[in-house]
Design an enzyme around this catalytic site. Structure first.
Site, mmCIF file in Angstrom:
data_model
loop_
_atom_site.group_PDB
_atom_site.id
_atom_site.type_symbol
_atom_site.label_atom_id
_atom_site.label_comp_id
_atom_site.label_asym_id
_atom_site.label_seq_id
_atom_site.Cartn_x
_atom_site.Cartn_y
_atom_site.Cartn_z
ATOM 1 N N ASN A 1 -20.913 20.581 21.056
ATOM 2 C CA ASN A 1 -20.017 21.523 20.384
ATOM 3 C C ASN A 1 -20.884 22.549 19.661
ATOM 4 O O ASN A 1 -21.478 22.241 18.631
ATOM 5 C CB ASN A 1 -19.127 20.758 19.391
ATOM 6 N N LYS B 1 -19.979 25.131 18.132
ATOM 7 C CA LYS B 1 -19.301 25.749 16.978
ATOM 8 C C LYS B 1 -19.469 27.271 17.050
ATOM 9 O O LYS B 1 -19.448 27.827 18.140
ATOM 10 C CB LYS B 1 -19.809 25.141 15.669
ATOM 11 N N HIS C 1 -10.521 19.315 15.597
ATOM 12 C CA HIS C 1 -11.869 19.121 15.040
ATOM 13 C C HIS C 1 -11.778 19.182 13.511
ATOM 14 O O HIS C 1 -10.955 19.922 12.963
ATOM 15 C CB HIS C 1 -12.821 20.200 15.562
ATOM 16 N N GLU D 1 -13.377 20.653 11.333
ATOM 17 C CA GLU D 1 -13.447 21.988 10.731
ATOM 18 C C GLU D 1 -12.132 22.741 10.917
ATOM 19 O O GLU D 1 -11.739 23.545 10.072
ATOM 20 C CB GLU D 1 -14.640 22.757 11.329
ATOM 21 N N GLU E 1 -15.104 11.399 14.521
ATOM 22 C CA GLU E 1 -16.127 12.109 13.758
ATOM 23 C C GLU E 1 -15.833 11.969 12.268
ATOM 24 O O GLU E 1 -15.001 12.715 11.725
ATOM 25 C CB GLU E 1 -16.133 13.603 14.129
ATOM 26 N N GLY F 1 -22.774 17.409 10.127
ATOM 27 C CA GLY F 1 -23.690 18.428 9.615
ATOM 28 C C GLY F 1 -24.401 18.025 8.333
ATOM 29 O O GLY F 1 -24.993 18.858 7.656
ATOM 30 N N SER G 1 -23.845 14.144 13.034
ATOM 31 C CA SER G 1 -25.300 14.057 12.874
ATOM 32 C C SER G 1 -25.984 13.209 13.943
ATOM 33 O O SER G 1 -26.963 12.508 13.671
ATOM 34 C CB SER G 1 -25.666 13.560 11.465
HETATM 35 P P1 13P Z 1 -23.234 17.724 13.792
HETATM 36 O O1 13P Z 1 -23.782 17.029 15.006
HETATM 37 O O2 13P Z 1 -23.905 19.025 13.491
HETATM 38 O O3 13P Z 1 -23.160 16.786 12.624
HETATM 39 O O4 13P Z 1 -21.718 18.121 14.141
HETATM 40 C C1 13P Z 1 -20.883 17.152 14.648
HETATM 41 C C2 13P Z 1 -19.656 17.808 15.126
HETATM 42 O O5 13P Z 1 -18.837 18.257 14.349
HETATM 43 C C3 13P Z 1 -19.457 17.914 16.581
HETATM 44 O O6 13P Z 1 -18.157 18.297 16.879
#
Ligand code: 13P
Length: 256
Positions: free
Chosen positions: A16, A18, A103, A105, A175, A181, A220
């Site tokens: 992903n 983003k 997701h 976010e 997640e 992150g 992560s």
């Molecule tokens: P990170 O791997 O940067 O923690 O992000 C995870 C994520 O949100 C994947 O959709």
């Protein structure tokens, strides 16, 4: 293209990106990644670039139909006056086969609700896209012992508008919000416990149809921890953010 994500139980590696990597960066990434990752029948690779970079990624994959692509979000309406939005039919027309729904976010930065995730899952399926429904608890919810309650609620709500047969073709990503992150990964045991609960709920909701739905872990994930997470009971793949942005690093993860 026929997508059958549930056929073999081989791990799924999903990237992903983003809001990173425009078309130029995407082209460079794909050039490097494809030289570092040769087609392997024992895994599935899936890339979710920003929608505007999808064409660049797909162009690079003309000879590599083993790698699948998706978008990070859709609106639930098929078309109309929704400035700035992308619909499921538009994403499918642009070559996406998958879409992330719910997701963290989207939920926690943009206020997406459980009801909206249900409408998006239904819109995706109607357009022939495979939704990857993302679920996960916030840190305070985990600390209050509500992890399973939250995840089960998000799962039930997100799948509410689908038939059992349609549910059989979705993907789920667990997640934990506190692991995204932050460099703080769930331990394989913690991830496993939630994946087992998700599997139980999927079978609760959809019976036999819930048995083989792949459940990915995200938060992560990197080249160092990916193996131990994939070895955890109930973890069928990984959804990777930050560590998927570097072509060499992503190739190392995918080859693990
Ligand atoms: P990170 O791997 O940067 O923690 O992000 C995870 C994520 O949100 C994947 O959709």
């Amino acid at each position: 293209m026929t997508v059958s994500p549930n056929a073999p139980r081989s791990p799924i590696f999903a990237a992903n990106w983003k809001m990173n990597s425009g078309p130029s960066e995407a082209r460079t990434f794909m050039r490097v990644f494809l030289t570092r990752y040769a087609r392997r029948p024992d895994r599935t690779v899936l890339i979710f670039p920003p929608a505007l970079s999808l064409a660049a990624v797909r162009d690079a994959l003309r000879e590599r139909t083993d790698i699948l692509t998706g978008v990070q979000n859709i609106h639930w309406e098929a078309k109309g006056a929704f400035t700035g939005e992308i619909s499921a039919p538009i994403a499918a027309d642009a070559g996406a086969t998958h879409v992330l729904v719910g997701h963290s976010e989207r939920r926690h930065v943009f206020g997406e609700t459980d009801e909206q995730t249900a409408k998006k899952c239904a819109a995706a399926v109607a357009a022939g896209l495979v939704p990857m429904l993302c679920v996960g608890e916030k840190l305070e919810e985990r600390e209050r012992g509500e992890t399973e309650t939250v995840v089960v609620r998000q799962l039930r709500a997100g799948l509410a508008a689908l038939s059992n047969a349609q549910i059989a073709d979705v993907l789920i990503a667990y997640e934990p919000v506190w692991a995204i992150g932050t460099g703080r990964t769930a331990t394989p045991a913690d991830a496993s416990a939630v994946h087992v609960a998700i599997r139980a709920e999927l079978q609760n909701v959809a019976g036999e149809h819930g048995r083989a739905i792949p459940i990915l872990y995200g938060g992560s994930v990197n080249a160092q921890n990916v193996r131990s997470l994939l070895d955890a009971k109930g973890v069928d793949g990984v959804l990777v953010g930050g560590a998927s942005l570097d072509a060499e690093g992503w190739a190392t993860i995918v080859r693990s």
